[in-house]
Design a protein around this motif. Structure first.
Motif, mmCIF file in Angstrom:
data_model
loop_
_atom_site.group_PDB
_atom_site.id
_atom_site.type_symbol
_atom_site.label_atom_id
_atom_site.label_comp_id
_atom_site.label_asym_id
_atom_site.label_seq_id
_atom_site.Cartn_x
_atom_site.Cartn_y
_atom_site.Cartn_z
ATOM 1 N N TRP A 48 0.814 -1.222 0.000
ATOM 2 C CA TRP A 48 0.000 0.000 0.000
ATOM 3 C C TRP A 48 0.839 1.258 0.000
ATOM 4 C CZ3 TRP A 48 -5.329 0.293 2.564
ATOM 5 C CH2 TRP A 48 -6.089 -0.826 2.211
ATOM 6 N N LYS A 49 2.128 1.157 0.351
ATOM 7 C CA LYS A 49 2.992 2.343 0.342
ATOM 8 C C LYS A 49 3.151 2.903 -1.068
ATOM 9 C CE LYS A 49 6.016 0.070 2.871
ATOM 10 N NZ LYS A 49 7.276 -0.344 3.454
ATOM 11 N N ALA A 73 0.653 3.308 -3.142
ATOM 12 C CA ALA A 73 -0.601 3.958 -3.550
ATOM 13 C C ALA A 73 -0.481 5.464 -3.774
ATOM 14 C CB ALA A 73 -1.708 3.647 -2.549
ATOM 15 N N PRO A 74 0.252 6.213 -2.943
ATOM 16 C CA PRO A 74 0.311 7.661 -3.159
ATOM 17 C C PRO A 74 1.160 8.103 -4.356
ATOM 18 C CG PRO A 74 0.906 7.109 -0.884
ATOM 19 C CD PRO A 74 0.859 5.838 -1.660
ATOM 20 N N ALA A 75 1.934 7.220 -4.952
ATOM 21 C CA ALA A 75 2.772 7.607 -6.091
ATOM 22 C C ALA A 75 1.896 8.102 -7.241
ATOM 23 C CB ALA A 75 3.635 6.432 -6.537
ATOM 24 N N PRO A 76 2.353 9.117 -7.968
ATOM 25 C CA PRO A 76 1.547 9.684 -9.055
ATOM 26 C C PRO A 76 1.077 8.619 -10.045
ATOM 27 C CG PRO A 76 3.502 11.003 -8.681
ATOM 28 C CD PRO A 76 3.653 9.762 -7.839
ATOM 29 N N ASN A 97 -0.604 5.896 -9.640
ATOM 30 C CA ASN A 97 -0.936 4.568 -9.128
ATOM 31 C C ASN A 97 -2.380 4.512 -8.650
ATOM 32 O OD1 ASN A 97 1.585 3.665 -9.698
ATOM 33 N ND2 ASN A 97 2.260 3.423 -7.592
ATOM 34 N N VAL A 136 -2.230 -2.492 -5.375
ATOM 35 C CA VAL A 136 -1.967 -1.221 -6.034
ATOM 36 C C VAL A 136 -1.491 -1.505 -7.454
ATOM 37 C CG1 VAL A 136 -0.561 0.881 -6.020
ATOM 38 C CG2 VAL A 136 -1.343 -0.112 -3.855
ATOM 39 N N LEU A 187 -5.166 2.349 -6.242
ATOM 40 C CA LEU A 187 -5.484 1.352 -5.219
ATOM 41 C C LEU A 187 -6.724 0.586 -5.685
ATOM 42 C CD1 LEU A 187 -4.906 0.199 -2.383
ATOM 43 C CD2 LEU A 187 -6.384 1.988 -1.469
ATOM 44 N N ASN A 237 0.694 -0.517 -10.118
ATOM 45 C CA ASN A 237 1.917 0.275 -10.177
ATOM 46 C C ASN A 237 2.154 0.674 -11.631
ATOM 47 O OD1 ASN A 237 4.399 1.421 -9.887
ATOM 48 N ND2 ASN A 237 5.326 -0.291 -8.818
#
Length: 114
Positions: A51-52, A54-57, A59, A74, A61, A76
């Protein structure tokens, strides 16, 4: 000869190429025109339980209920991979259209298209 796999954009598959020690889920992002062609490969994005990511541009969830996988994952979008269709081992399910569109938007972000 093309592997006898009925691929559709938005499907999730478990894959295991020889270089992967364990199976991994992927989401088919290749267009259906290519999926119906004689190509022996498929363009996919990797799905991760981390889940780490998920915040990447870009990506996305994906809830367990939308993926058919054992837990949420996620997409990726920075990991676009091309796989030989022979390594597609097990069909899992198809994501809802709104998720597929979000993933495709993320892929466009990664490759610099708007």
């Amino acid at each position: 000869m093309v592997a006898e796999v009925d691929l559709k954009q938005g499907q999730i598959w478990w894959v295991q190429p020889p270089e992967m020690p364990e199976p991994q889920p992927v989401l088919i992002v290749q267009s259906d025109a290519f999926n119906r062609s004689s190509l022996e490969t498929a363009v996919c994005v990797t799905l991760s339980p981390d889940w780490k990511l998920a915040p990447a541009p870009g990506n996305v969830l994906i809830a367990q209920s939308d993926s058919g996988l054992p837990k949420a994952c996620v997409a990726n979008v920075a990991q676009v991979i091309t796989l030989d269709r022979r390594f597609l081992k097990e069909y899992v399910g198809t994501v809802p259209l709104f998720i597929l569109e979000s993933v495709l938007d993320g892929v466009q972000l990664v490759v610099g298209r708007s």
